[in-house]
Design an enzyme around this catalytic site. Structure first.
Site, PDB file in Angstrom:
ATOM      1  N   SER B 688      -9.762   1.080  -1.213  1.00 36.56           N
ATOM      2  CA  SER B 688      -9.011   1.386  -2.430  1.00 36.56           C
ATOM      3  C   SER B 688      -8.774   2.880  -2.636  1.00 36.56           C
ATOM      4  CB  SER B 688      -9.729   0.802  -3.651  1.00 36.56           C
ATOM      5  OG  SER B 688     -10.946   1.489  -3.842  1.00 36.56           O
ATOM      6  N   LYS B 731     -12.945   1.010 -13.258  1.00 36.59           N
ATOM      7  CA  LYS B 731     -12.341   2.254 -12.797  1.00 36.59           C
ATOM      8  C   LYS B 731     -11.639   2.974 -13.940  1.00 36.59           C
ATOM      9  CE  LYS B 731     -11.801   0.934  -7.977  1.00 36.59           C
ATOM     10  NZ  LYS B 731     -10.884   0.437  -6.955  1.00 36.59           N
TER      11      LYS B 731
END
Lengths: 122, 813
Positions: B688, B731
């Site tokens: 990611s 996140k």
């Protein structure tokens, strides 16, 4: 046929005794006297003509019939303890009865039999 | 001389006369024999009265052909009976008790009147008097037979039959006596009465006695058999008694019989499925035969106890009130909308289909977000019993499924134990730390879980110890885990996965206000009047003293505050206090974490990435540096293989699009690159960071810095597509904590934004990128102009509408 001398064995089978005769047995008293024997039978309510005394050897037999009295106005029986109909009582006396002098007397419902020995009892 | 020789025939009653008749049932009166009679029938009483009134008290006793007839007519009587004299009479409550004695046999020759009593003209039958050798022989035989029968049937009679019989001189009368004493059927008795000769009567009697002996023998045999049946049981009983006596003598006695009895009593009281009861009874039978000292004794006993204690058919009633369930869930936990809805759904299903299989849920999320306590709260909402077991570190399949009973010290598995503790068949069973299951040569517990958690199999779960199928299908399983990575796929397949992501700062403040402060104050004995902690203080604790997805450390710090206040009060210098953020260093010590402020300005080659960890999200800075003279790509910072590859992909993409990005080919060729991802001590992996790597490289090569207030996440492909990633909520929350205003996300992660608290969504901007160019043009303002032709910048829609709706619904978010 009972003798004045009863045994224990006889008592044991007393229940069965009644069976060997269909007749009732009057109660009896036996006395030994200086001259012989006196027998007293309780036979209340028995007409003297219905009593018969029979002697054979050493056995004296009293038999007969007790007939009930007719009581008027009776409606129900509640209790009946008196034996009626035919009776018979045989007793063995230790002497030869045929040789004895025998007298009977019926008084107040009792039959009295007097036995007088002609000689000494055997 | 002998009285029998006296012939008493002179006073003979008339040979024929009229007599009242007394019918009798089931028996026959014989001449010479006495018989007690109870007379109750009206006509019979009248007949007795008539006889009793007569001067000689004579009556004719005749047997009925059929004992069931209540009021017999002449046809229903035998014609031959016995003339009898009433010896005794007594009237007793309406009935008359009689003793009669038979005198002679009589035949009814002419029936007379039937009312008020039966009366007939009768004629005396001659008394049989035949003699002969056969009669003598039969007579002796009969006496023998009688003795035999008496010996067999009643050994201790007070008087022997032979003795009684000896009183009768007439052999036929002996036969009569025998017939009376034996219980013959009345038809045979009548035949004997009707016998017209001694020979006939004795033959009949002999035959009857022979038959009777057979019957008595047979009866004895049956009795003996029955007795031997019984005595086998009795023998066992006596032996056991002796055994117990011996054991008591040896000092090992007592107890066990009482124990067995108690177990048996318990077993009779409870309901068990048939096969289970059979098994339990078998084991109980074994137990009764075992001495206490035998090692098997305890094993068998605990096994039976387990069977008796397991809730084979016991369940709790589910509380199907949806509104109440919602209320309970909200009381206990803040937020967690998705999970609460799932529970309410399950309740609705149970309401419509009570036989529905319980679901198997898996809560995945960072520590301290309330997975376990949520389980408790669900149990409370459903009205189910709660049992929890930790699978962490379990490495032996037998621990879950039990050991076979052949092993000493064998125990049922943890599942059966938990069910036993719960006491019902449908508890909520929490399997904590599913991801921490061990696995080694001894077995694989996850394999056992496969069966337990499969709704198609678990209605017949077979524990090795119990060895009987137990129905787990009504058990509500909830497993928890911090990560899915270590859970075997087939196991994951069986469960419905529900993610609990970390809480945002605002959520933590709410949780503190609703639950944590009250709980900690109570634990410290401080009241809400004595101390108040305003929101900005809570926020300061969250940001400066904790870094976690859950609220555990946060709660500990609140506890610490409460204790400090408690000390003041205990020392007598306490006063109502409001704790301000400035007081925190004094109370909690120096700040542990500096607020990760977005870097105001970053040099070229640095980009802001976002990472997901088990404890929540992190902001990562990715640093890229040109190495003059080198040609290689160097990667440091404990990067995993996937991350290294995504760095290479990013480099290849930048190189191939160098012209578009305004990068000179020369700089590509003459310089090597070093990419470092701090903090260097923490291993990192995953695809990611692709977008952030590409951004760092683009910024380095172009010499243009990336924006400091923009963070990014997303996987990239060589052709420049941005692929979706996981952990969006964590996140984004981490980015917000760091003061970042804009987050670049893969376009396909746009849907995940709904999970975010509304205040986060309204505060921050989200860019949904489908191509690397979209991300680059937002992250590096200088490149925006160059990429104008290829990039499309799409911002995620603001959540206002959604937020208002949620607020209107009263959702505590």
């Amino acid at each position: 046929m009972a003798t004045p001398r009863r045994t224990v064995g006889e008592l044991l089978v007393s229940a069965a005794r009644a069976y060997h005769s269909p007749y009732w047995q009057p109660a009896v008293d036996v006395y030994e006297t200086a001259r012989g024997w006196v027998l007293k039978y309780e036979l209340a309510g028995v007409a003297p003509e219905d009593i018969e005394v029979h002697v054979a050897g050493r056995v004296i037999t009293v038999r007969g019939v007790r007939r009930d009295l007719r009581i008027e106005e009776k409606r129900q029986s509640f209790c009946m303890e008196i034996s009626y109909n035919r009776f018979e009582r045989a007793l063995e006396i230790p002497c030869d009865l045929d040789t004895m002098e025998l007298a009977t007397q019926y008084r107040d419902g009792m039959l009295i039999v007097v036995l007088h020995c002609q000689e000494n009892k055997s | 001389m002998n009285a029998a020789e006296v012939t008493p025939e002179k006073h003979d009653a008339p040979q024929s006369r009229t007599l009242p008749i007394l019918p009798i049932k089931n028996t026959v009166l014989y001449p010479y024999l006495l018989m007690p009679l109870s007379v109750g029938r009206a006509r019979s009483i009248a007949a007795v009265e008539a006889a009793a009134t007569s001067e000689d008290k004579t009556i004719l006793i005749v047997s009925q052909r059929d004992a069931r007839v209540e009021d017999p007519t002449f046809e229903q009587l035998y014609t031959i009976g016995t003339e009898a004299v009433i010896k005794r009479l007594e009237r007793h409550e309406g009935a008359i008790q009689l003793i009669v004695q038979g005198t002679r046999r009589m035949e009814i020759i002419e029936p007379g009147r039937a009312m008020p009593f039966l009366e007939a003209r009768v004629h005396a039958l001659p008394e049989p008097s035949d003699t002969g050798d056969e009669i003598d022989a039969l007579e002796r035989n009969i006496v023998d037979q009688a003795g035999q029968i008496q010996a067999m049937s009643n050994a201790d009679a007070p008087i022997s039959i032979a003795q009684v019989l000896s009183q009768f001189k007439d052999p036929l009368h002996k036969a009569y006596m025998m017939a009376t004493m034996l219980s013959l059927d009345s038809e045979k008795e009548q035949q004997l009465l009707e016998a017209s000769s001694r020979l006939e009567g004795l033959r009949l009697m002999h035959e009857l006695l022979a038959h009777e002996i057979q019957i008595v023998e047979l009866r004895q045999k049956i009795a003996t058999q029955a007795q031997s049946e019984m005595s086998r049981e009795q023998r066992e009983y006596h032996l056991r008694q002796q055994l117990r006596a011996i054991q008591e003598e040896l000092g090992e006695g007592g107890g066990e019989q009482a124990e067995v009895d108690e177990l048996r009593e318990r077993m009779e009281k409870i309901e068990l499925p048939q096969d289970v009861r059979k098994e339990a009874e078998r084991e109980l039978g074994r137990l009764a035969r075992l001495p206490t000292a035998a090692p098997d004794y305890q094993i068998t006993r605990s096994y039976i106890e387990l069977i008796l204690e397991l809730p084979w058919d016991k369940t709790t009633e589910d509380n199907l009130d949806l509104a109440r369930a919602r209320q309970v869930l909200d009381e206990d936990h803040y937020g967690l909308r998705e999970i609460k809805e799932r529970i309410v759904e399950q309740l609705a299903v149970l309401k419509l289909n009570p036989a529905a299989k319980a679901p198997i849920l898996l809560f995945v999320g960072p520590p301290g977000v309330g997975k376990t306590s949520l389980g408790q709260s669900i149990a409370r909402a459903l009205g189910r019993k709660f049992e929890r077991m930790s699978l962490g570190g379990m490495h032996d399949e037998s621990e879950l499924r039990g050991h076979r009973r052949t092993y000493i010290g064998a125990m049922p598995g943890r599942i059966v134990q938990a069910i036993r503790r719960a006491g019902v068949r449908n508890p909520l069973l929490m399997l904590d730390e599913l991801d921490k299951l061990g696995r080694d040569f001894r077995g694989d517990p996850s394999a056992a879980l496969l069966e337990i958690l499969d709704p198609a199999q678990n209605h017949e779960f077979r524990d090795n110890y119990l060895n009987l199928p137990f129905d787990l299908s009504q058990t509500f399983f909830i497993a928890t885990a911090n990560t899915l990575d270590t859970i075997p796929r087939p196991l994951l397949d069986r469960m419905e996965i529900i993610r609990l992501s970390g809480y945002s700062e605002e959520e933590k403040v709410q949780i503190a206000k609703r639950y944590l402060i009250a709980r900690q104050l109570k634990d410290s004995g401080v009241t809400a009047e004595q101390v108040s902690i305003p929101d900005e203080t809570l926020r300061a604790i969250i940001t400066r003293y904790t870094r976690e997805a859950g609220v555990r450390q946060f709660e500990r710090l609140i506890g610490q505050l409460a204790r400090k206040i408690a000390v003041r009060y205990a020392e007598g210098r306490g006063e109502p206090t409001t704790i301000k953020p400035d007081d925190l260093p004094e109370l909690l010590g120096p700040e542990r974490f500096f607020l990760e402020r977005a870097r105001e300005s970053m040099p070229p080659g640095v980009s802001t990435g976002l990472a997901w960890t088990e404890t929540g999200g992190e902001v990562l800075y990715i640093e890229a540096l040109a190495l003059p003279g080198g040609r290689d790509l160097m990667l440091t910072g404990q990067l995993g293989e996937v991350m290294r590859e995504s760095a290479r992909a990013a480099q290849s993409y930048i190189w191939s699009h160098a012209a578009q990005l305004g990068i000179s080919e020369e700089s590509l060729k003459s310089t090597g690159v070093h990419i470092h991802v701090p903090a260097g001590a923490i291993p990192k992996d995953g695809p990611s960071a692709g977008v952030a790597m590409a951004t760092a490289l683009a910024s380095m090569y172009s010499g243009e810095p990336a924006r400091g207030d923009t963070a990014m996440t997303g996987e990239i492909t060589l052709t420049g597509l941005v692929l979706p990633i996981g952990g969006v909520k964590e996140k984004v929350l981490a980015a917000r904590r760091a003061g970042i205003k804009t987050v670049i996300l893969p376009e396909q992660n746009g849907k995940d934004l709904r999970e975010l608290p509304d205040e986060v969504r309204s505060e921050m901007k989200f860019v949904l990128a489908s191509k690397i160019e979209d991300a680059l043009s937002v992250a590096i303002p200088a490149l925006a102009e160059r990429l104008k032709s290829v990039a499309t910048i799409r911002y995620a829609e603001a959540p206002q509408g959604n937020g208002k709706k949620a607020a209107a619904k009263g959702e505590p978010v």
